[in-house]
Scaffold this motif. Structure first.
Motif, mmCIF file in Angstrom:
data_model
loop_
_atom_site.group_PDB
_atom_site.id
_atom_site.type_symbol
_atom_site.label_atom_id
_atom_site.label_comp_id
_atom_site.label_asym_id
_atom_site.label_seq_id
_atom_site.Cartn_x
_atom_site.Cartn_y
_atom_site.Cartn_z
ATOM 1 N N GLU A 201 0.847 -1.179 0.000
ATOM 2 C CA GLU A 201 0.000 0.000 0.000
ATOM 3 C C GLU A 201 0.890 1.238 0.000
ATOM 4 N N ALA A 202 0.292 2.391 -0.180
ATOM 5 C CA ALA A 202 1.058 3.635 -0.151
ATOM 6 C C ALA A 202 1.359 3.997 1.297
ATOM 7 N N VAL A 203 2.644 4.044 1.651
ATOM 8 C CA VAL A 203 3.047 4.385 3.013
ATOM 9 C C VAL A 203 4.004 5.576 2.970
ATOM 10 N N GLN A 204 3.944 6.400 3.995
ATOM 11 C CA GLN A 204 4.807 7.570 4.088
ATOM 12 C C GLN A 204 6.214 7.121 4.478
ATOM 13 N N LEU A 205 7.152 7.288 3.563
ATOM 14 C CA LEU A 205 8.511 6.813 3.792
ATOM 15 C C LEU A 205 9.123 7.438 5.040
ATOM 16 N N SER A 206 8.927 8.738 5.227
ATOM 17 C CA SER A 206 9.522 9.416 6.384
ATOM 18 C C SER A 206 8.986 8.862 7.694
ATOM 19 N N ASP A 207 7.691 8.536 7.753
ATOM 20 C CA ASP A 207 7.104 7.991 8.981
ATOM 21 C C ASP A 207 7.676 6.617 9.301
ATOM 22 N N ILE A 208 7.775 5.770 8.285
ATOM 23 C CA ILE A 208 8.315 4.425 8.495
ATOM 24 C C ILE A 208 9.768 4.517 8.949
ATOM 25 N N ALA A 209 10.531 5.420 8.320
ATOM 26 C CA ALA A 209 11.937 5.576 8.683
ATOM 27 C C ALA A 209 12.090 6.064 10.121
ATOM 28 N N GLU A 210 11.279 7.030 10.515
ATOM 29 C CA GLU A 210 11.366 7.558 11.883
ATOM 30 C C GLU A 210 11.013 6.491 12.914
ATOM 31 N N ASP A 211 9.988 5.693 12.632
ATOM 32 C CA ASP A 211 9.619 4.620 13.551
ATOM 33 C C ASP A 211 10.764 3.619 13.694
ATOM 34 N N GLY A 212 11.372 3.256 12.556
ATOM 35 C CA GLY A 212 12.482 2.312 12.595
ATOM 36 C C GLY A 212 13.694 2.863 13.320
ATOM 37 N N TRP A 213 13.941 4.153 13.141
ATOM 38 C CA TRP A 213 15.093 4.792 13.778
ATOM 39 C C TRP A 213 14.976 4.752 15.298
ATOM 40 N N GLN A 214 13.773 4.885 15.809
ATOM 41 C CA GLN A 214 13.572 4.899 17.258
ATOM 42 C C GLN A 214 13.991 3.588 17.915
ATOM 43 N N THR A 215 13.948 2.501 17.171
ATOM 44 C CA THR A 215 14.253 1.191 17.759
ATOM 45 C C THR A 215 15.744 0.882 17.762
ATOM 46 N N VAL A 216 16.552 1.585 16.982
ATOM 47 C CA VAL A 216 17.970 1.227 16.860
ATOM 48 C C VAL A 216 18.915 2.386 17.119
ATOM 49 N N SER A 217 18.429 3.616 17.235
ATOM 50 C CA SER A 217 19.308 4.777 17.306
ATOM 51 C C SER A 217 20.032 4.867 18.646
ATOM 52 N N THR A 218 21.109 5.645 18.679
ATOM 53 C CA THR A 218 21.832 5.958 19.902
ATOM 54 C C THR A 218 21.632 7.432 20.213
ATOM 55 N N THR A 219 21.947 7.829 21.428
ATOM 56 C CA THR A 219 21.739 9.230 21.817
ATOM 57 C C THR A 219 22.658 10.164 21.054
ATOM 58 N N GLU A 220 23.808 9.662 20.591
ATOM 59 C CA GLU A 220 24.753 10.520 19.868
ATOM 60 C C GLU A 220 24.470 10.598 18.376
ATOM 61 N N ALA A 221 23.730 9.641 17.840
ATOM 62 C CA ALA A 221 23.504 9.577 16.395
ATOM 63 C C ALA A 221 22.548 10.670 15.937
ATOM 64 N N GLU A 222 22.724 11.088 14.671
ATOM 65 C CA GLU A 222 21.853 12.092 14.064
ATOM 66 C C GLU A 222 21.100 11.466 12.896
ATOM 67 N N PHE A 223 19.907 11.994 12.652
ATOM 68 C CA PHE A 223 19.033 11.383 11.654
ATOM 69 C C PHE A 223 18.302 12.476 10.887
ATOM 70 N N ASP A 224 18.343 12.387 9.556
ATOM 71 C CA ASP A 224 17.695 13.393 8.713
ATOM 72 C C ASP A 224 16.765 12.685 7.738
ATOM 73 N N VAL A 225 15.482 12.947 7.875
ATOM 74 C CA VAL A 225 14.492 12.334 7.003
ATOM 75 C C VAL A 225 13.627 13.409 6.343
ATOM 76 N N SER A 226 14.118 14.629 6.370
ATOM 77 C CA SER A 226 13.315 15.774 5.923
ATOM 78 C C SER A 226 12.964 15.723 4.434
ATOM 79 N N LYS A 227 13.785 15.032 3.626
ATOM 80 C CA LYS A 227 13.514 14.987 2.187
ATOM 81 C C LYS A 227 12.800 13.710 1.749
ATOM 82 N N ALA A 228 12.544 12.819 2.703
ATOM 83 C CA ALA A 228 11.848 11.563 2.364
ATOM 84 C C ALA A 228 10.350 11.752 2.520
ATOM 85 N N ASN A 229 9.818 12.727 1.791
ATOM 86 C CA ASN A 229 8.434 13.163 1.999
ATOM 87 C C ASN A 229 7.477 12.627 0.944
ATOM 88 N N LYS A 230 7.706 11.399 0.486
ATOM 89 C CA LYS A 230 6.812 10.794 -0.501
ATOM 90 C C LYS A 230 6.201 9.520 0.060
#
Length: 337
Positions: A201-230
C-alpha cells in the motif's frame, strides 16, 4: 483479413511471424471459436493445430463458461490487453498457463490475439519454495524461543554478579550474551525475510523511517528524514525491517555518533551515512549471508535487506555518500502521486 476469410491468418508471413514468438498463440473471434492456433499451443495438449481450430474457447479454458463469453467479449475495447493465469484443458491434459490477450480489429472485424505460456514448472517451484520458507520460519521460531530462555537466565545471573563484583571478565561474558541475543534475533529475521511480500500500500517513507530509527538509534547519532516526503508503494512492516537493518548497520560500522540520511529518488529511495564507507571491491559481497567486516555485526542484516528488496521487485546498489560513507540506493519503486 476478414471474419469470413480466416484462412488469411495462415499466410506464410503470418505463420513465420507467429513461429518467432516462441510461445503458444491462439486467435478467436466474437463467436469464441479459434480461427488460428500455432503448433506451440497445440503441443501443450499433444494435439495438432487443426484439432483446436474451430473449438470454442470455453471448451479449453476451464474458468470460462459458454454463457459468460458474450459478456467477457463485450468487456474489451479495441487495443485492450489483459494478463491472466489460468488452466487450459484439452485432450485429457490440464496445463497451468499465463496468458496475454489483446483485442485488435482488422478490416473492421475484431479478434482476440492471445499468447499462452506453460507455467506448470514455475508454479511448482514457487509452491516448493513457499513450503520450504514456511518450514524454515517455523524451525527458526522454535529455535529462537528455546535459546532465549537459557540466554535470559544467564543474562540475569550476569546482571546480579555485576552488581556485586567489578571484573572485566564479567563484561566480556555480558558482551558475548548480547551478541548471542542479536544472532538469535537476526537468524529469525533472516528466516522470515524469505516470506513473500504481503499486501502493499502507499506508506509515508519518512514515517516508516522515523519509527524504525527509534528502535535502533543511539543518543549521539543524528538522523535526517526531511527529504523523504513521498508515499511509496510497499509492505509497511517489511520496509521498516529493511530500514532498521540499514540503520543498525550504519551504527555498527560508523559508530554511535553516525549521521544517517533517508531521501527519495525519482523511482525509489536511498539511505546514506557519514561512516567509513564500503570499499568498491567489497560491494558485491556485502549482501551475502554471514558477510561482515572486522568482526562487527552478525553478517545477516544486509542479507535480509537484499531479500526484502527482491521481494518488492526493487534493485539495490551501493555507492558512496557525499560524506564518503556508504549509500544504499533502491530503485524500481512506485510512488503514490
Amino acid at each position: 483479413m476478414t471474419a469470413d476469410s480466416p484462412g488469411d491468418l495462415e499466410s506464410e508471413f503470418f505463420a513465420e511471424m507467429v513461429k518467432s514468438v516462441g510461445v503458444g498463440v491462439g486467435i478467436y473471434g466474437s463467436d469464441g471459436q479459434y480461427v488460428y492456433v500455432n503448433q506451440a499451443y497445440a503441443d501443450l495438449f499433444n494435439a495438432t493445430p487443426e484439432e483446436l481450430t474451430g473449438k470454442p474457447i470455453w471448451e479449453v479454458v476451464t474458468t470460462l463458461e459458454a454463457s459468460d463469453f458474450d459478456q467477457y467479449w463485450e468487456s474489451f475495447e479495441d487495443g485492450d490487453t489483459r494478463e491472466a493465469e489460468t488452466t487450459h484443458s484439452y485432450n485429457g491434459r490440464e496445463v497451468l498457463v499465463a496468458t496475454v490477450t489483446t483485442q485488435r480489429s482488422i478490416n473492421g472485424t475484431a479478434y482476440h490475439f492471445e499468447t499462452i505460456k506453460d507455467i506448470t514448472v514455475r508454479k511448482a517451484r514457487e509452491e516448493e519454495i513457499k513450503r520450504q520458507n514456511e518450514r524454515l520460519e517455523n524451525f527458526a521460531s522454535i529455535v529462537s524461543h528455546d535459546l532465549r530462555n537459557p540466554l535470559n537466565v544467564a543474562q540475569g545471573y550476569i546482571d546480579m554478579l555485576q552488581a556485586d563484583i567489578s571484573r572485566d571478565e564479567l563484561q566480556l561474558v555480558d558482551n558475548a550474551l548480547d551478541r548471542m541475543g542479536l544472532l538469535i534475533t537476526e537468524l529469525l529475521e533472516l528466516a522470515q525475510s524469505g516470506r513473500e511480500i504481503g499486501e502493499t500500500e502507499a506508506v509515508q517513507l519518512s514515517d516508516i523511517a522515523e519509527d524504525g530509527w527509534q528502535t535502533v538509534s543511539t543518543t549521539e547519532a543524528e538522523f535526517d528524514v526531511s527529504k523523504a516526503n513521498k508515499r511509496i508503494i510497499a509492505d509497511e512492516s517489511r520496509l521498516r525491517q529493511l530500514l532498521e537493518n540499514l540503520f543498525r548497520n550504519a551504527i555498527e560500522h560508523a559508530g554511535p555518533d553516525v549521521h544517517v540520511t533517508v531521501d527519495t529518488t525519482t523511482d525509489g529511495f536511498c539511505v546514506a551515512d557519514n561512516g567509513p564507507g564500503i570499499p568498491l571491491d567489497e560491494r558485491d559481497q556485502v549482501f551475502d549471508t554471514g558477510y561482515t567486516t572486522e568482526g562487527k555485526g552478525t553478517g545477516f542484516g544486509l542479507s535480509i535487506v537484499q531479500q526484502i528488496t527482491t521481494g518488492h521487485d526493487w534493485e539495490v546498489k551501493i555507492t558512496e555518500s557525499v560524506d564518503g560513507g556508504a549509500k544504499f540506493v533502491f530503485s524500481g519503486g512506485e510512488f503514490d502521486v
